[in-house]
Design a protein around this motif. Structure first.
Motif, PDB file in Angstrom:
ATOM      1  N   GLU A  54       0.849  -1.187   0.000  1.00  0.00           N
ATOM      2  CA  GLU A  54       0.000   0.000   0.000  1.00  0.00           C
ATOM      3  C   GLU A  54       0.885   1.238   0.000  1.00  0.00           C
ATOM      4  OE1 GLU A  54      -3.312   2.068   2.858  1.00  0.00           O
ATOM      5  OE2 GLU A  54      -3.184  -0.115   2.849  1.00  0.00           O
ATOM      6  N   HIS A  55       0.552   2.187  -0.868  1.00  0.00           N
ATOM      7  CA  HIS A  55       1.333   3.414  -0.978  1.00  0.00           C
ATOM      8  C   HIS A  55       0.466   4.531  -1.551  1.00  0.00           C
ATOM      9  CE1 HIS A  55       1.576   1.694  -5.017  1.00  0.00           C
ATOM     10  NE2 HIS A  55       1.763   2.926  -5.455  1.00  0.00           N
ATOM     11  N   LYS A  56       1.008   5.728  -1.463  1.00  0.00           N
ATOM     12  CA  LYS A  56       0.337   6.901  -2.026  1.00  0.00           C
ATOM     13  C   LYS A  56       1.354   7.601  -2.918  1.00  0.00           C
ATOM     14  CE  LYS A  56      -1.745  11.287  -0.642  1.00  0.00           C
ATOM     15  NZ  LYS A  56      -1.971  12.164   0.506  1.00  0.00           N
ATOM     16  N   LEU A  57       0.971   7.839  -4.157  1.00  0.00           N
ATOM     17  CA  LEU A  57       1.838   8.517  -5.111  1.00  0.00           C
ATOM     18  C   LEU A  57       1.178   9.829  -5.512  1.00  0.00           C
ATOM     19  CD1 LEU A  57       4.445   8.222  -6.795  1.00  0.00           C
ATOM     20  CD2 LEU A  57       3.028   7.203  -8.590  1.00  0.00           C
ATOM     21  N   THR A  58       1.883  10.923  -5.297  1.00  0.00           N
ATOM     22  CA  THR A  58       1.330  12.232  -5.645  1.00  0.00           C
ATOM     23  C   THR A  58       2.313  12.994  -6.525  1.00  0.00           C
ATOM     24  OG1 THR A  58       2.185  13.160  -3.579  1.00  0.00           O
ATOM     25  CG2 THR A  58      -0.117  12.458  -3.596  1.00  0.00           C
ATOM     26  N   HIS A  59       1.758  13.748  -7.462  1.00  0.00           N
ATOM     27  CA  HIS A  59       2.578  14.550  -8.368  1.00  0.00           C
ATOM     28  C   HIS A  59       3.203  15.697  -7.582  1.00  0.00           C
ATOM     29  CE1 HIS A  59       3.276  17.734 -11.387  1.00  0.00           C
ATOM     30  NE2 HIS A  59       3.696  16.706 -12.111  1.00  0.00           N
ATOM     31  N   SER A  60       4.476  15.940  -7.815  1.00  0.00           N
ATOM     32  CA  SER A  60       5.150  17.063  -7.177  1.00  0.00           C
ATOM     33  C   SER A  60       5.248  18.216  -8.174  1.00  0.00           C
ATOM     34  CB  SER A  60       6.530  16.648  -6.682  1.00  0.00           C
ATOM     35  OG  SER A  60       7.187  17.728  -6.074  1.00  0.00           O
ATOM     36  N   LYS A  61       6.042  18.023  -9.243  1.00  0.00           N
ATOM     37  CA  LYS A  61       6.101  19.050 -10.290  1.00  0.00           C
ATOM     38  C   LYS A  61       6.824  18.516 -11.510  1.00  0.00           C
ATOM     39  CE  LYS A  61      10.212  21.328  -8.454  1.00  0.00           C
ATOM     40  NZ  LYS A  61      10.778  22.585  -8.020  1.00  0.00           N
ATOM     41  N   ASN A  62       6.718  19.258 -12.594  1.00  0.00           N
ATOM     42  CA  ASN A  62       7.443  18.958 -13.832  1.00  0.00           C
ATOM     43  C   ASN A  62       8.580  19.953 -13.965  1.00  0.00           C
ATOM     44  OD1 ASN A  62       5.530  17.012 -14.374  1.00  0.00           O
ATOM     45  ND2 ASN A  62       4.430  18.235 -15.874  1.00  0.00           N
ATOM     46  N   SER A  63       9.656  19.522 -14.606  1.00  0.00           N
ATOM     47  CA  SER A  63      10.757  20.448 -14.833  1.00  0.00           C
ATOM     48  C   SER A  63      10.313  21.538 -15.811  1.00  0.00           C
ATOM     49  CB  SER A  63      11.983  19.711 -15.369  1.00  0.00           C
ATOM     50  OG  SER A  63      11.708  19.143 -16.637  1.00  0.00           O
ATOM     51  N   LYS A  64      11.016  22.634 -15.793  1.00  0.00           N
ATOM     52  CA  LYS A  64      10.645  23.783 -16.619  1.00  0.00           C
ATOM     53  C   LYS A  64      10.523  23.407 -18.091  1.00  0.00           C
ATOM     54  CE  LYS A  64      11.603  28.684 -16.735  1.00  0.00           C
ATOM     55  NZ  LYS A  64      12.449  29.727 -16.188  1.00  0.00           N
ATOM     56  N   GLY A  65      11.450  22.610 -18.584  1.00  0.00           N
ATOM     57  CA  GLY A  65      11.420  22.214 -19.988  1.00  0.00           C
ATOM     58  C   GLY A  65      10.559  20.995 -20.264  1.00  0.00           C
ATOM     59  N   GLY A  66       9.997  20.399 -19.212  1.00  0.00           N
ATOM     60  CA  GLY A  66       9.132  19.240 -19.364  1.00  0.00           C
ATOM     61  C   GLY A  66       9.875  17.929 -19.553  1.00  0.00           C
ATOM     62  N   LYS A  67      11.188  17.952 -19.356  1.00  0.00           N
ATOM     63  CA  LYS A  67      11.996  16.748 -19.556  1.00  0.00           C
ATOM     64  C   LYS A  67      11.856  15.763 -18.393  1.00  0.00           C
ATOM     65  CE  LYS A  67      16.660  15.352 -20.830  1.00  0.00           C
ATOM     66  NZ  LYS A  67      18.013  15.772 -21.147  1.00  0.00           N
ATOM     67  N   TYR A  68      11.578  16.262 -17.199  1.00  0.00           N
ATOM     68  CA  TYR A  68      11.495  15.422 -16.011  1.00  0.00           C
ATOM     69  C   TYR A  68      10.204  15.671 -15.238  1.00  0.00           C
ATOM     70  CZ  TYR A  68      16.446  14.822 -16.921  1.00  0.00           C
ATOM     71  OH  TYR A  68      17.640  14.544 -17.524  1.00  0.00           O
ATOM     72  N   VAL A  69       9.779  14.646 -14.513  1.00  0.00           N
ATOM     73  CA  VAL A  69       8.636  14.755 -13.624  1.00  0.00           C
ATOM     74  C   VAL A  69       9.092  14.284 -12.246  1.00  0.00           C
ATOM     75  CG1 VAL A  69       7.777  12.447 -14.234  1.00  0.00           C
ATOM     76  CG2 VAL A  69       6.217  14.126 -13.264  1.00  0.00           C
ATOM     77  N   SER A  70       8.624  14.953 -11.209  1.00  0.00           N
ATOM     78  CA  SER A  70       8.928  14.487  -9.854  1.00  0.00           C
ATOM     79  C   SER A  70       7.620  14.159  -9.149  1.00  0.00           C
ATOM     80  CB  SER A  70       9.749  15.507  -9.070  1.00  0.00           C
ATOM     81  OG  SER A  70       9.008  16.659  -8.804  1.00  0.00           O
ATOM     82  N   MET A  71       7.691  13.079  -8.356  1.00  0.00           N
ATOM     83  CA  MET A  71       6.512  12.627  -7.626  1.00  0.00           C
ATOM     84  C   MET A  71       6.942  12.221  -6.229  1.00  0.00           C
ATOM     85  SD  MET A  71       4.352  10.625 -10.512  1.00  0.00           S
ATOM     86  CE  MET A  71       2.787  11.025  -9.779  1.00  0.00           C
ATOM     87  N   ASN A  72       5.981  12.260  -5.305  1.00  0.00           N
ATOM     88  CA  ASN A  72       6.227  11.849  -3.926  1.00  0.00           C
ATOM     89  C   ASN A  72       5.601  10.473  -3.711  1.00  0.00           C
ATOM     90  OD1 ASN A  72       7.431  14.378  -3.218  1.00  0.00           O
ATOM     91  ND2 ASN A  72       5.387  15.234  -3.107  1.00  0.00           N
ATOM     92  N   LEU A  73       6.388   9.577  -3.150  1.00  0.00           N
ATOM     93  CA  LEU A  73       5.923   8.242  -2.818  1.00  0.00           C
ATOM     94  C   LEU A  73       5.893   8.129  -1.299  1.00  0.00           C
ATOM     95  CD1 LEU A  73       5.281   5.238  -3.439  1.00  0.00           C
ATOM     96  CD2 LEU A  73       7.759   4.848  -3.440  1.00  0.00           C
ATOM     97  N   ASP A  74       4.710   7.922  -0.745  1.00  0.00           N
ATOM     98  CA  ASP A  74       4.546   7.769   0.701  1.00  0.00           C
ATOM     99  C   ASP A  74       4.097   6.345   0.991  1.00  0.00           C
ATOM    100  OD1 ASP A  74       4.941  10.595   1.437  1.00  0.00           O
ATOM    101  OD2 ASP A  74       3.096  10.892   0.311  1.00  0.00           O
ATOM    102  N   LEU A  75       4.771   5.705   1.951  1.00  0.00           N
ATOM    103  CA  LEU A  75       4.374   4.364   2.351  1.00  0.00           C
ATOM    104  C   LEU A  75       4.884   4.062   3.745  1.00  0.00           C
ATOM    105  CD1 LEU A  75       6.502   1.569   0.750  1.00  0.00           C
ATOM    106  CD2 LEU A  75       7.083   3.947   0.473  1.00  0.00           C
ATOM    107  N   LEU A  76       4.374   2.983   4.307  1.00  0.00           N
ATOM    108  CA  LEU A  76       4.768   2.538   5.637  1.00  0.00           C
ATOM    109  C   LEU A  76       6.027   1.698   5.510  1.00  0.00           C
ATOM    110  CD1 LEU A  76       3.756   2.465   8.629  1.00  0.00           C
ATOM    111  CD2 LEU A  76       2.825   0.224   8.078  1.00  0.00           C
ATOM    112  N   VAL A  77       7.077   2.079   6.251  1.00  0.00           N
ATOM    113  CA  VAL A  77       8.297   1.266   6.303  1.00  0.00           C
ATOM    114  C   VAL A  77       8.351   0.593   7.667  1.00  0.00           C
ATOM    115  CG1 VAL A  77       9.597   2.561   4.572  1.00  0.00           C
ATOM    116  CG2 VAL A  77       9.708   3.276   6.945  1.00  0.00           C
ATOM    117  N   HIS A  78       8.821  -0.652   7.670  1.00  0.00           N
ATOM    118  CA  HIS A  78       8.751  -1.461   8.885  1.00  0.00           C
ATOM    119  C   HIS A  78       9.984  -1.358   9.771  1.00  0.00           C
ATOM    120  CE1 HIS A  78       5.049  -3.122   7.377  1.00  0.00           C
ATOM    121  NE2 HIS A  78       5.644  -3.278   6.213  1.00  0.00           N
ATOM    122  N   ASN A  79      11.125  -1.035   9.164  1.00  0.00           N
ATOM    123  CA  ASN A  79      12.362  -0.877   9.932  1.00  0.00           C
ATOM    124  C   ASN A  79      13.391  -0.176   9.040  1.00  0.00           C
ATOM    125  OD1 ASN A  79      13.613  -2.954   8.273  1.00  0.00           O
ATOM    126  ND2 ASN A  79      12.497  -4.441   9.533  1.00  0.00           N
TER     127      ASN A  79
END
Length: 89
Positions: A43-68
């Motif tokens: 189980e995880h949550k993926l949310t869009h963060s932003k695109n680079s100015k030229g549109g070459k890259y995309v950044s996203m945030n991945l949130d999940l439960l880590v056990h250790n």
């Protein structure tokens, strides 16, 4: 030269806990495939963060439960090593 943050303290976390990775890739679909390859059905949550100015890259945030710490580090290293991901923060 002045070192602004010379702390060597280890991050103290209480596990399990929620953890967020910022991922940068060339395209959203490739990033989503990489996440599926690494964390399979966790189980995880993926949310869009932003695109680079030229549109070459995309950044996203991945949130999940880590056990250790090993789990958290394994996910980080596996994401970082995936061919579809340019950078993990």
């Amino acid at each position: 030269m002045e070192i602004l943050n010379d702390r060597t303290d280890k991050l103290e976390l209480t596990y399990p806990c929620s953890w967020s990775y910022k991922l940068i890739a060339g395209e959203k679909e490739a990033l989503e495939k990489a996440i599926h390859d690494v964390i399979i059905e966790r189980e995880h949550k993926l949310t869009h963060s932003k695109n680079s100015k030229g549109g070459k890259y995309v950044s996203m945030n991945l949130d999940l439960l880590v056990h250790n710490e090993d789990d958290r580090n394994f996910i980080y290293e596996a994401l970082k090593a995936h061919q579809n991901i340019k950078m993990v923060l």
